[in-house]
Design an enzyme around this catalytic site. Sequence first.
Site, PDB file in Angstrom:
ATOM      1  N   GLY A   1      -1.028  16.552  -3.718  1.00  0.00           N
ATOM      2  CA  GLY A   1      -2.046  17.445  -3.158  1.00  0.00           C
ATOM      3  C   GLY A   1      -2.757  18.348  -4.149  1.00  0.00           C
TER       4      GLY A   1
ATOM      5  N   ASP B   1       3.529  26.170   3.133  1.00  0.00           N
ATOM      6  CA  ASP B   1       3.690  26.150   4.575  1.00  0.00           C
ATOM      7  C   ASP B   1       5.032  26.831   4.899  1.00  0.00           C
ATOM      8  OD1 ASP B   1       3.595  25.403   7.256  1.00  0.00           O
ATOM      9  OD2 ASP B   1       3.845  23.271   6.895  1.00  0.00           O
TER      10      ASP B   1
HETATM   11  P1  IMP Z   1       6.367  23.481   2.634  1.00  0.00           P
HETATM   12  O1  IMP Z   1       7.567  23.005   1.881  1.00  0.00           O
HETATM   13  O2  IMP Z   1       6.589  23.453   4.132  1.00  0.00           O
HETATM   14  O3  IMP Z   1       5.856  24.821   2.169  1.00  0.00           O
HETATM   15  O4  IMP Z   1       5.262  22.393   2.425  1.00  0.00           O
HETATM   16  C1  IMP Z   1       4.409  22.383   1.374  1.00  0.00           C
HETATM   17  C2  IMP Z   1       3.748  21.022   1.243  1.00  0.00           C
HETATM   18  O5  IMP Z   1       3.500  20.432   2.519  1.00  0.00           O
HETATM   19  C3  IMP Z   1       2.400  21.143   0.592  1.00  0.00           C
HETATM   20  O6  IMP Z   1       2.496  20.976  -0.792  1.00  0.00           O
HETATM   21  C4  IMP Z   1       1.619  20.021   1.232  1.00  0.00           C
HETATM   22  O7  IMP Z   1       1.786  18.852   0.469  1.00  0.00           O
HETATM   23  C5  IMP Z   1       2.238  19.823   2.585  1.00  0.00           C
HETATM   24  N1  IMP Z   1       1.455  20.499   3.644  1.00  0.00           N
HETATM   25  C6  IMP Z   1       1.785  21.600   4.343  1.00  0.00           C
HETATM   26  N2  IMP Z   1       0.836  21.939   5.234  1.00  0.00           N
HETATM   27  C7  IMP Z   1      -0.147  21.034   5.076  1.00  0.00           C
HETATM   28  C8  IMP Z   1      -1.437  20.854   5.707  1.00  0.00           C
HETATM   29  O8  IMP Z   1      -1.895  21.630   6.579  1.00  0.00           O
HETATM   30  N3  IMP Z   1      -2.161  19.790   5.277  1.00  0.00           N
HETATM   31  C9  IMP Z   1      -1.716  18.929   4.314  1.00  0.00           C
HETATM   32  N4  IMP Z   1      -0.540  19.058   3.698  1.00  0.00           N
HETATM   33  C10 IMP Z   1       0.246  20.102   4.077  1.00  0.00           C
HETATM   34 MG    MG Z   2       1.608  19.902  -2.000  1.00  0.00          MG
END
Ligand code: IMP
Ligand code: MG
Length: 181
Positions: free
Chosen positions: A47, A106
């Site tokens: 991403g 997230d």
């Molecule tokens: P976390 O571990 O839940 O903080 O997730 C982080 C990762 O989830 C990010 O680096 C993204 O790759 C993916 N992610 C979280 N939310 C989104 C979104 O709304 N769209 C696309 N990818 C997301």
């Molecule tokens: Mg990411």
Amino acid sequence: MLNRKIEAGDILIHENQIRTAVDRLANEISTTYPADEQLLLIGVLNGAFVFLSDLCRKIQRDAAIDFIQLSSYGQNLRSSGNIKIKKDICLPVKGRSVVVVEDIIDSGYSMVFLQQYLLLKGAKRIYVCTFLDKKDRREVPLKIDFCGYVIPDYFVVGYGLDAKEQYRCLPYVAKIQEEKE
Ligand code: IMP
Ligand code: MG
């Protein structure tokens, strides 16, 4: 093939707003990162590749670039919290300050995992830089040093962010209806 067409009303962050945030973040990083060290930016694949490539070209100092790739989502749109390294960094981080560059934070699980991992590898100081922050969804405490935009709990795509490998190359960030698994 795109499953769903993005309409103008779906756009959350326009290209000019992206440029404004990237300029600000580049400036913040340039002035905060220790002046006597070569800047080391570690992008989280896939991403962050678009954001990182814009960011590094706006930072007014030399930077080393590396990438790491994690797996936690599989085919799901939400984090499983069970994180593994799919691709490791190549550059040494021992004794160095690093800036981890993410597209979006997230739950925070991925970034907390990365911080612990890089500290174990001997990093001296870890700065967290994310283009987007879905603050309301945080499940673990996390300090973010550099943030583009805080956004509501939408699933967003574009500017490197995907939904099942679609929409990554859109030049803006748009919200899409979350698919129910
Ligand atoms: P976390 O571990 O839940 O903080 O997730 C982080 C990762 O989830 C990010 O680096 C993204 O790759 C993916 N992610 C979280 N939310 C989104 C979104 O709304 N769209 C696309 N990818 C997301
Ligand atoms: Mg990411």
